[in-house]
Design an enzyme around this catalytic site. Structure first.
Site, PDB file in Angstrom:
ATOM      1  N   GLU A 243      14.527  -5.669  -2.970  1.00 42.34           N
ATOM      2  CA  GLU A 243      14.984  -5.925  -1.818  1.00 42.34           C
ATOM      3  C   GLU A 243      14.483  -6.931  -1.007  1.00 42.34           C
ATOM      4  O   GLU A 243      13.300  -7.435  -1.439  1.00 42.34           O
ATOM      5  CB  GLU A 243      14.793  -4.786  -0.848  1.00 42.34           C
ATOM      6  CG  GLU A 243      15.183  -3.426  -1.374  1.00 42.34           C
ATOM      7  CD  GLU A 243      14.608  -2.165  -0.734  1.00 42.34           C
ATOM      8  OE1 GLU A 243      13.616  -2.354   0.413  1.00 42.34           O
ATOM      9  OE2 GLU A 243      14.646  -1.098  -0.908  1.00 42.34           O
TER      10      GLU A 243
ATOM     11  N   CYS B  78      11.830 -12.170   4.104  1.00 36.51           N
ATOM     12  CA  CYS B  78      10.736 -11.456   3.408  1.00 36.51           C
ATOM     13  C   CYS B  78      11.157 -11.038   2.101  1.00 36.51           C
ATOM     14  O   CYS B  78      12.478 -10.559   1.895  1.00 36.51           O
ATOM     15  CB  CYS B  78      10.727  -9.967   4.192  1.00 36.51           C
ATOM     16  SG  CYS B  78       9.322  -8.794   3.404  1.00 36.51           S
TER      17      CYS B  78
ATOM     18  N   CYS C 146       6.140  -1.561  -7.804  1.00 38.50           N
ATOM     19  CA  CYS C 146       4.649  -1.874  -7.395  1.00 38.50           C
ATOM     20  C   CYS C 146       3.773  -1.161  -7.875  1.00 38.50           C
ATOM     21  O   CYS C 146       3.772   0.271  -8.147  1.00 38.50           O
ATOM     22  CB  CYS C 146       4.343  -2.138  -5.848  1.00 38.50           C
ATOM     23  SG  CYS C 146       2.921  -2.718  -5.499  1.00 38.50           S
TER      24      CYS C 146
ATOM     25  N   CYS D 183      -0.218   2.741  -3.462  1.00 38.19           N
ATOM     26  CA  CYS D 183      -0.452   2.902  -2.022  1.00 38.19           C
ATOM     27  C   CYS D 183       0.426   4.292  -1.452  1.00 38.19           C
ATOM     28  O   CYS D 183       1.680   4.189  -1.561  1.00 38.19           O
ATOM     29  CB  CYS D 183      -0.364   1.914  -0.976  1.00 38.19           C
ATOM     30  SG  CYS D 183      -1.420   0.452  -1.548  1.00 38.19           S
TER      31      CYS D 183
ATOM     32  N   CYS E 248       3.466   4.059   0.989  1.00 43.27           N
ATOM     33  CA  CYS E 248       4.453   3.130   0.801  1.00 43.27           C
ATOM     34  C   CYS E 248       5.685   3.455  -0.334  1.00 43.27           C
ATOM     35  O   CYS E 248       5.015   3.977  -1.352  1.00 43.27           O
ATOM     36  CB  CYS E 248       3.845   1.834   0.428  1.00 43.27           C
ATOM     37  SG  CYS E 248       4.771   0.652  -0.175  1.00 43.27           S
TER      38      CYS E 248
ATOM     39  N   GLU F 100       2.898  -6.334  -5.596  1.00 42.99           N
ATOM     40  CA  GLU F 100       1.897  -6.978  -5.143  1.00 42.99           C
ATOM     41  C   GLU F 100       2.036  -8.514  -5.721  1.00 42.99           C
ATOM     42  O   GLU F 100       1.817  -8.843  -6.986  1.00 42.99           O
ATOM     43  CB  GLU F 100       0.815  -6.290  -5.549  1.00 42.99           C
ATOM     44  CG  GLU F 100      -0.808  -7.206  -5.763  1.00 42.99           C
ATOM     45  CD  GLU F 100      -1.045  -7.682  -4.524  1.00 42.99           C
ATOM     46  OE1 GLU F 100      -1.552  -8.883  -4.263  1.00 42.99           O
ATOM     47  OE2 GLU F 100      -1.133  -6.982  -3.396  1.00 42.99           O
TER      48      GLU F 100
ATOM     49  N   LEU G  94      -5.120  -4.644   4.652  1.00 44.10           N
ATOM     50  CA  LEU G  94      -6.386  -3.732   4.726  1.00 44.10           C
ATOM     51  C   LEU G  94      -6.358  -2.291   4.975  1.00 44.10           C
ATOM     52  O   LEU G  94      -6.845  -1.378   4.239  1.00 44.10           O
ATOM     53  CB  LEU G  94      -7.167  -4.518   5.887  1.00 44.10           C
ATOM     54  CG  LEU G  94      -8.629  -4.001   5.835  1.00 44.10           C
ATOM     55  CD1 LEU G  94      -9.506  -4.838   4.348  1.00 44.10           C
ATOM     56  CD2 LEU G  94      -9.612  -4.413   7.055  1.00 44.10           C
TER      57      LEU G  94
ATOM     58  N   CYS H 273       9.924  -1.760   2.825  1.00 41.38           N
ATOM     59  CA  CYS H 273      10.197  -2.116   1.657  1.00 41.38           C
ATOM     60  C   CYS H 273      10.524  -0.652   0.563  1.00 41.38           C
ATOM     61  O   CYS H 273       9.677   0.350   0.619  1.00 41.38           O
ATOM     62  CB  CYS H 273       9.023  -2.873   0.796  1.00 41.38           C
ATOM     63  SG  CYS H 273       8.011  -3.673   1.674  1.00 41.38           S
TER      64      CYS H 273
END
Length: 360
Positions: free
Chosen positions: A102, A115, A122, A126, A129, A178, A235, A353
């Site tokens: 995307e 973006c 990925c 996480c 996400c 990432e 973070l 995302c």
């Protein structure tokens, strides 16, 4: 957590994968004069064209072959959704092997930002996400990354986005993946984006932001590239106990190590580091965590970007209450830390995302 991408078939070689010197060599291998690479580059990076028929400065007998060899199609649009009166457009692309990625174009009165994704999926895992939960399919090539920006530039130049013809001014590597886990391709893409035309798109390096969850060795590498781009560190928690859960790579590189690498990057590049912090209700939005974050980053070349979480369907994670968001901002400001709350553009079009890809 997956730091090394699975081995997959590679996309076709593209002009944007290559430096100008490599393009000239590739053209020479095809039996053409090396300067044809400059002409081809001008069509792609200045005129944003891959239409061989329009390349009238190239010999008629060579146009189709050069375009086929060095400008192969890389991205096929699957779906596009828009909001904000058409000034925010999210596109789902299919790559040559069926992988989905995307990109998002966001036009503001003073700038236009794209973006981009750097990986299909990925591997950082996480839990809040959508992309992280999908896992890693493969790394994207330099040209596949660049083509997302070129496609946006093409739409802007053609006046397809409300506001009249325009150009891309900013690129953020905050889409799927990432970026620093696909280091070589991402650096290649940054150089193609920032090299002056016809070598590249000629976007100011100061308009480029590369995000990372905190791959410390790669941050050190990036500092040595001589590229004055912005580093954004995702973070999401100031304490190791919580960050181990929210950002699993923290089990390898702790908060202190990630921030030390970020400060070293700022010292080397003289560029302000952006600390990205997704505010998640009753998880990381407590005032004491704002105080801890404030103590960690105050008096540094830094800016904190708070992100109201864009919840994914069926997820237990959701955005902070407005009062908690305001209190978090106040605590950071009390420490003298520059802080903004990110514009929540794209929420109504599954702007986070991975949400469009997950729906396919």
């Amino acid at each position: 957590m997956t730091l090394v991408a699975p081995r997959r078939a590679k996309p076709a070689r593209h002009l944007a994968d290559l430096t100008m010197e490599e393009r000239r060599a590739a053209v020479a291998e095809l039996g053409e004069k090396p300067f044809r690479a400059d002409q081809l580059s001008r069509h792609y990076f200045e005129r944003l064209s891959v239409d061989a028929a329009s390349m009238t400065d190239l010999p008629a007998a060579s146009r189709e072959r050069l375009a086929a060899e060095l400008l192969p199609p890389l991205l096929t649009p699957v779906r596009e959704v828009a909001c904000d009166g058409g000034t925010t457009r999210k596109t789902l692309w299919r790559l040559f092997d069926g992988a989905l990625v995307e990109s998002v174009l966001m036009r503001y009165p003073d700038r236009t930002t794209v973006c981009v994704s750097s990986q299909a999926g990925c591997g950082m895992n996480c839990p809040f996400c959508a992309t992280g939960q999908a896992g890693l399919t493969r790394n994207m090539s330099t040209a596949e990354i660049v083509e997302q920006v070129v496609a946006a530039a093409r739409a802007l130049a053609a006046g397809e986005v409300p506001g009249g013809p325009g150009r891309v001014s900013n690129v953020v590597f905050m889409g799927m993946g990432e970026p620093l886990a696909n280091y070589k391709a991402v650096i290649g893409a940054v150089r193609r984006l920032t090299d002056p035309t016809p070598r590249g798109l000629g976007i100011s390096a100061r308009g480029i932001t590369v995000s990372t969850v905190g791959l410390v060795p790669a941050i050190g590498r990036l500092a040595e590239e001589g590229l004055p781009i912005t580093l954004a560190v995702s973070l999401h928690a100031p304490d190791d106990e919580l960050r181990d859960t929210l950002v699993p790579v923290n089990t390898r590189w702790k908060v202190a190590e990630v921030l030390d690498a970020a400060w070293a990057y700022a010292a080397k590049t003289k560029r302000r580091v952006s600390i990205e912090y997704a505010l998640i209700r009753d998880v990381n939005d407590q005032e004491w965590r704002a105080d801890l974050l404030g103590r960690l980053v105050r008096n540094r070349l830094v800016h904190v970007n708070l992100i109201p979480l864009n919840p994914t369907p069926g997820s237990k994670w959701t955005a902070s209450r407005p009062r908690d968001e305001r209190a978090f901002v106040r605590r950071l400001e009390a420490h003298g830390v520059p802080v903004t709350v990110r514009d929540t553009r794209g929420r109504e079009i599954d702007g986070a995302c991975g949400q469009l890809a997950a729906a396919e």
